[in-house]
Design a protein around this motif. Structure first.
Motif, short mmCIF file in Angstrom:
data_model
loop_
_atom_site.label_atom_id
_atom_site.label_comp_id
_atom_site.label_asym_id
_atom_site.label_seq_id
_atom_site.Cartn_x
_atom_site.Cartn_y
_atom_site.Cartn_z
N SER A 77 75.42 49.75 72.27
CA SER A 77 76.48 49.61 71.27
C SER A 77 77.17 50.95 71.07
N ASN A 112 71.88 33.39 69.98
CA ASN A 112 72.73 33.01 71.11
C ASN A 112 72.41 33.90 72.31
N CYS A 127 80.56 34.86 71.82
CA CYS A 127 81.31 35.77 70.97
C CYS A 127 80.73 35.82 69.56
N HIS A 128 80.76 36.99 68.96
CA HIS A 128 80.24 37.15 67.60
C HIS A 128 81.07 36.38 66.58
N THR A 129 82.28 35.92 66.96
CA THR A 129 83.12 35.13 66.06
C THR A 129 82.69 33.67 66.03
N GLY A 130 81.81 33.29 66.95
CA GLY A 130 81.39 31.90 67.08
C GLY A 130 82.14 31.16 68.18
N LYS A 157 71.81 40.58 73.35
CA LYS A 157 72.58 39.43 72.88
C LYS A 157 71.60 38.36 72.41
N THR A 194 69.74 38.66 66.94
CA THR A 194 69.99 38.29 65.54
C THR A 194 70.65 36.92 65.42
N SER A 195 71.49 36.55 66.38
CA SER A 195 72.23 35.28 66.29
C SER A 195 71.48 34.10 66.89
N TRP A 250 71.18 46.87 72.05
CA TRP A 250 71.13 45.54 71.46
C TRP A 250 71.07 44.50 72.56
N CYS A 304 84.42 35.55 74.28
CA CYS A 304 85.24 36.53 73.55
C CYS A 304 86.72 36.44 73.93
#
Length: 121
Positions: free
Chosen positions: A57, A72, A99-102, A66, A69-70, A64, A106
């Motif tokens: 990061s 995914n 994507c971290h936006t869901g 992938k 935490t999510s 990190w 991305c």
């Protein structure tokens, strides 16, 4: 891949001045381009030897994986360096959105409207 084999790959890589390698993440099967991340030598070693994609990061200055935490997660299915050994393509089995936006990928988040080129130009 063993640690020694991974080190031989790392020794061939041309890292940028900041010590990072761009890593394009592609979904197995569909070949969708999911995201772009960056790896330093250690993140590349972990990715090649552990079977999960690990990034560095740039904003948090830490490793990190992938999905830690999510949920995914990205499981490595293949990896290839480009012809100059300064970019990496990692094919993954993606679980959940990348994507971290869901969003699925991305690159689904902000599509542009470029002029379309034609082969007869």
């Amino acid at each position: 891949m063993t640690t020694d084999e991974a080190q031989a790959v790392i020794d061939r890589v041309t890292f940028a001045g900041d010590g990072l390698l761009p890593a394009i993440i592609q979904q197995e099967g569909t070949k969708d381009v999911l995201m772009l991340g960056y790896m330093n030598a250690e993140a590349l070693r972990r990715t090649l030897t552990e079977g999960r994609v690990t990034f560095w990061s740039r904003s948090r200055q830490e490793y990190w994986r992938k999905g830690d935490t999510s949920g995914n997660r990205q499981y490595v299915r293949a990896a290839a360096l480009d012809c100059d050994a300064d970019a990496l393509l990692v094919t993954v089995e993606q679980h959940g959105p990348a994507c971290h936006t869901g969003a699925h990928a991305c690159f689904d988040v902000d599509p542009l409207d470029p002029v379309i080129g034609h082969s007869d130009d």
